[in-house]
Design an enzyme around this catalytic site. Structure first.
Site, PDB file in Angstrom:
ATOM      1  N   GLU A  26       3.994 -11.455  -5.106  1.00 24.77           N
ATOM      2  CA  GLU A  26       4.529 -11.308  -6.463  1.00 24.77           C
ATOM      3  C   GLU A  26       5.785 -10.448  -6.474  1.00 24.77           C
ATOM      4  OE1 GLU A  26       3.745  -8.366  -9.071  1.00 24.77           O
ATOM      5  OE2 GLU A  26       1.877  -7.646  -8.157  1.00 24.77           O
ATOM      6  N   LYS A 158      -5.972  -2.419 -11.475  1.00 22.62           N
ATOM      7  CA  LYS A 158      -5.348  -1.100 -11.525  1.00 22.62           C
ATOM      8  C   LYS A 158      -6.254  -0.103 -12.233  1.00 22.62           C
ATOM      9  CE  LYS A 158      -2.026  -3.413 -12.542  1.00 22.62           C
ATOM     10  NZ  LYS A 158      -0.872  -4.074 -13.083  1.00 22.62           N
TER      11      LYS A 158
HETATM   12  N1  PSU Z   1       0.199  -3.981  -9.099  1.00 25.50           N
HETATM   13  C1  PSU Z   1       1.052  -3.021  -8.712  1.00 25.50           C
HETATM   14  N2  PSU Z   1       2.200  -2.884  -9.426  1.00 25.50           N
HETATM   15  C2  PSU Z   1       2.518  -3.735 -10.453  1.00 25.50           C
HETATM   16  C3  PSU Z   1       1.625  -4.767 -10.833  1.00 25.50           C
HETATM   17  C4  PSU Z   1       0.475  -4.839 -10.110  1.00 25.50           C
HETATM   18  O1  PSU Z   1       0.789  -2.289  -7.762  1.00 25.50           O
HETATM   19  O2  PSU Z   1       3.589  -3.597 -11.024  1.00 25.50           O
HETATM   20  C5  PSU Z   1       1.989  -5.753 -11.916  1.00 25.50           C
HETATM   21  C6  PSU Z   1       1.444  -7.122 -11.560  1.00 25.50           C
HETATM   22  O3  PSU Z   1       2.521  -8.027 -11.487  1.00 25.50           O
HETATM   23  C7  PSU Z   1       0.507  -7.478 -12.694  1.00 25.50           C
HETATM   24  C8  PSU Z   1       1.136  -6.737 -13.835  1.00 25.50           C
HETATM   25  O4  PSU Z   1       0.431  -8.847 -12.930  1.00 25.50           O
HETATM   26  O5  PSU Z   1       1.485  -5.492 -13.225  1.00 25.50           O
HETATM   27  C9  PSU Z   1       0.185  -6.623 -14.986  1.00 25.50           C
HETATM   28  O6  PSU Z   1       0.901  -6.357 -16.139  1.00 25.50           O
HETATM   29  P1  PSU Z   1       0.183  -6.487 -17.579  1.00 25.50           P
HETATM   30  O7  PSU Z   1      -0.874  -5.420 -17.562  1.00 25.50           O
HETATM   31  O8  PSU Z   1       1.292  -6.224 -18.564  1.00 25.50           O
HETATM   32  O9  PSU Z   1      -0.371  -7.871 -17.678  1.00 25.50           O
END
Ligand code: PSU
Ligand code: MN
Length: 308
Positions: A26, A158
């Site tokens: 990603e 996370k």
């Molecule tokens: N994991 C990390 N850093 C990130 C992300 C995940 O270590 O920046 C990103 C991923 O791309 C994930 C996004 O899809 O954060 C999720 O964002 P949201 O909670 O707005 O859906």
């Protein structure tokens, strides 16, 4: 013929055409998740890990409104230095295309593009999930996992998220959650969460067999493989908890929500832990790239066996 909106790098095109193992990576982690210059270093190192373990890396991102699967080093540099790149999840692809914008794809966005390209294995840091700050902030990542048949390697969701709610939601959506050499759902920066995975598997081969069985039954969901952060970089849950509570309270107070919430929390926690959480984040990303490559190699062996 692949999808007209997709543009594959020569290396990824060759690998896919010859049936060689490919790992999707990603790019929101590059554009929004990590500070400069660690973002570029990490992007390069993840690709190197994948290559070193026998697969072709395919970093996915948008450049000038084109969905790119596989980037050159110059393109990685450009993405890592982009001024105000978009954070591209499902609803944002068409925006990026019509605006000819640059953007990093989230887990959901990457799942979609990787699947259109015919890639089966994907490595990320931590998936999005149900946020603590608002019951309605549920990452599109969960929906995408429900609908995209892909082996996704992460270090759990996370830790800034409501982990029990995120696991419940994954169960509702029918997404299997595998613990790699663990019975416990890892909590991103920490190895422990006190929560159970749906199955424990101890080798890339067993994981490839699991995915084969899951998809052979007609299920269309991803298989989520959770790989705990390496012990040397792990931060105990008890140390992380107060920092997460503080960062989360600050986000509420400052009215931060939507797409900005996850990047805000990650960078605030990095400040509060004096960079320790950033080190853990980098270590787990590399660890996931390695496991994903090993799984991609095994999945390919399986594909050959099925063909006989
Ligand atoms: N994991 C990390 N850093 C990130 C992300 C995940 O270590 O920046 C990103 C991923 O791309 C994930 C996004 O899809 O954060 C999720 O964002 P949201 O909670 O707005 O859906
Ligand atoms: Mn969200």
């Amino acid at each position: 013929m692949r999808h007209p909106h997709l543009s594959l790098s020569p290396a990824v095109n060759r690998a896919l055409n010859s049936g060689a193992p490919v790992v999707a990576l990603e790019s929101t982690v590059i554009t929004h998740g990590l500070p400069k210059p660690q973002n570029l270093e990490l992007a390069r190192e993840m690709e190197a890990q994948v290559t070193a373990h026998g697969a072709t890396p395919a970093t996915i991102a948008l450049l000038d409104g084109k969905i790119r699967v596989g980037l050159t080093d110059e393109e990685l540099v450009r993405l890592s230095e982009a001024d105000s790149p978009l954070k591209v999840s499902h609803r944002d692809f068409a925006t990026a295309i019509v605006k000819k914008a640059d953007g990093g794809t989230t887990v959901a966005g990457t799942l979609h593009a990787a699947s259109l390209a015919g890639v089966q294995v994907f490595a990320t840091g931590g998936i999005g999930g149900v946020h603590k700050e608002s019951a309605f902030d549920i990452s599109t990542d969960l929906q995408a996992l429900a609908h995209t048949p892909m082996l996704v390697v992460c270090a759990g969701a996370k830790a800034i998220l409501d982990l029990p709610a995120t696991l419940e939601y994954l169960e509702t959506l029918g997404v299997p959650v595998i613990g790699y050499k663990t019975d416990e759902f890892p909590a991103f920066y920490s190895r422990e969460s006190g929560l159970d995975v749906s199955a424990r598997l101890d080798s890339p081969k067993a994981i490839a067999e699991f995915a084969k069985a899951h998809w052979a039954l007609g299920f269309k969901s991803a298989v989520l493989v959770t790989n705990p952060v390496p012990e040397s970089e792990a931060i105990p849950k008890s140390e992380m908890e107060p920092m997460i509570v503080q960062a989360s309270a600050e986000a509420v107070k400052q009215g931060i929500h939507g797409q900005q919430l996850t990047p805000f929390l990650l960078s605030r926690i990095s400040e509060l832990t004096k960079g320790q959480s950033l080190k853990a984040n980098l270590a787990l990303l590399l660890n996931n790239a390695k496991l994903a490559a090993e799984i991609a190699v095994e999945t390919n062996v399986k594909k050959r066996e099925w063909a006989i």
